[in-house]
Write a protein that holds these residues in place. Structure first.
Motif, PDB file in Angstrom:
ATOM      1  N   ASP A 179       0.821  -1.207   0.000  1.00  0.00           N
ATOM      2  CA  ASP A 179       0.000   0.000   0.000  1.00  0.00           C
ATOM      3  C   ASP A 179       0.860   1.265   0.000  1.00  0.00           C
ATOM      4  N   ILE A 180       2.004   1.191   0.624  1.00  0.00           N
ATOM      5  CA  ILE A 180       2.901   2.337   0.705  1.00  0.00           C
ATOM      6  C   ILE A 180       4.093   2.068  -0.191  1.00  0.00           C
ATOM      7  N   PRO A 181       4.366   2.950  -1.156  1.00  0.00           N
ATOM      8  CA  PRO A 181       5.489   2.708  -2.057  1.00  0.00           C
ATOM      9  C   PRO A 181       6.811   2.767  -1.296  1.00  0.00           C
ATOM     10  N   GLY A 182       7.774   2.002  -1.785  1.00  0.00           N
ATOM     11  CA  GLY A 182       9.094   1.994  -1.166  1.00  0.00           C
ATOM     12  C   GLY A 182       9.837   3.291  -1.411  1.00  0.00           C
ATOM     13  N   ARG A 183      10.837   3.536  -0.603  1.00  0.00           N
ATOM     14  CA  ARG A 183      11.657   4.737  -0.751  1.00  0.00           C
ATOM     15  C   ARG A 183      12.681   4.540  -1.847  1.00  0.00           C
ATOM     16  N   THR A 184      12.946   5.592  -2.556  1.00  0.00           N
ATOM     17  CA  THR A 184      14.005   5.531  -3.546  1.00  0.00           C
ATOM     18  C   THR A 184      15.226   6.219  -2.953  1.00  0.00           C
ATOM     19  N   ARG A 185      16.375   5.820  -3.368  1.00  0.00           N
ATOM     20  CA  ARG A 185      17.615   6.417  -2.866  1.00  0.00           C
ATOM     21  C   ARG A 185      18.114   7.533  -3.773  1.00  0.00           C
ATOM     22  N   VAL A 186      17.359   7.861  -4.810  1.00  0.00           N
ATOM     23  CA  VAL A 186      17.732   8.924  -5.730  1.00  0.00           C
ATOM     24  C   VAL A 186      17.265  10.250  -5.142  1.00  0.00           C
ATOM     25  N   PRO A 187      18.177  11.203  -4.992  1.00  0.00           N
ATOM     26  CA  PRO A 187      17.761  12.499  -4.447  1.00  0.00           C
ATOM     27  C   PRO A 187      16.845  13.218  -5.419  1.00  0.00           C
ATOM     28  N   HIS A 188      15.817  13.816  -4.896  1.00  0.00           N
ATOM     29  CA  HIS A 188      14.854  14.538  -5.728  1.00  0.00           C
ATOM     30  C   HIS A 188      15.000  16.037  -5.626  1.00  0.00           C
ATOM     31  N   GLY A 189      15.949  16.489  -4.872  1.00  0.00           N
ATOM     32  CA  GLY A 189      16.152  17.934  -4.704  1.00  0.00           C
ATOM     33  C   GLY A 189      16.714  18.560  -5.959  1.00  0.00           C
ATOM     34  N   ARG A 190      16.664  19.848  -6.009  1.00  0.00           N
ATOM     35  CA  ARG A 190      17.207  20.566  -7.161  1.00  0.00           C
ATOM     36  C   ARG A 190      18.691  20.853  -6.909  1.00  0.00           C
ATOM     37  N   ALA A 191      19.392  21.092  -7.992  1.00  0.00           N
ATOM     38  CA  ALA A 191      20.814  21.402  -7.894  1.00  0.00           C
ATOM     39  C   ALA A 191      20.976  22.833  -7.394  1.00  0.00           C
TER      40      ALA A 191
END
Length: 87
Positions: free
Chosen positions: A72-84
């Motif tokens: 039900d809850i998606p797993g966490r990704t280790r890719v940063p989603h922040g902006r440069a």
């Protein structure tokens, strides 16, 4: 409920007619605010309203009791989603 929806009664009047204050709360299902020297000091509410307000579960308890199943809850990704950001 908005502050305008409640009635205010002075403490000395509430003391003199406590039965009437309680009867009004029960009949109208609206709280009665008791004031002293123009300052709001206390609120008279029905027992039913008190029980409803006193038994509100905490956010943590709501989360624990939620019917969540595996996936039900998606797993966490280790890719940063922040902006440069340039420093």
């Amino acid at each position: 409920m908005t502050a305008e929806a409640v009635e205010e009664i002075q403490l000395r009047d509430a003391k003199a007619s406590l039965s009437a204050v309680v009867d009004k709360v029960i009949a109208t299902h609206k709280p009665q605010v008791i004031t002293r020297h123009g300052k709001r000091e206390a609120v008279v509410i029905s027992w039913e309203d008190y029980q409803r307000l006193a038994n509100v579960p905490s956010f943590g308890r709501l989360l624990v009791s939620a019917p969540i199943e595996e996936g039900d809850i998606p797993g966490r990704t280790r890719v940063p989603h922040g902006r440069a950001v340039k420093f």
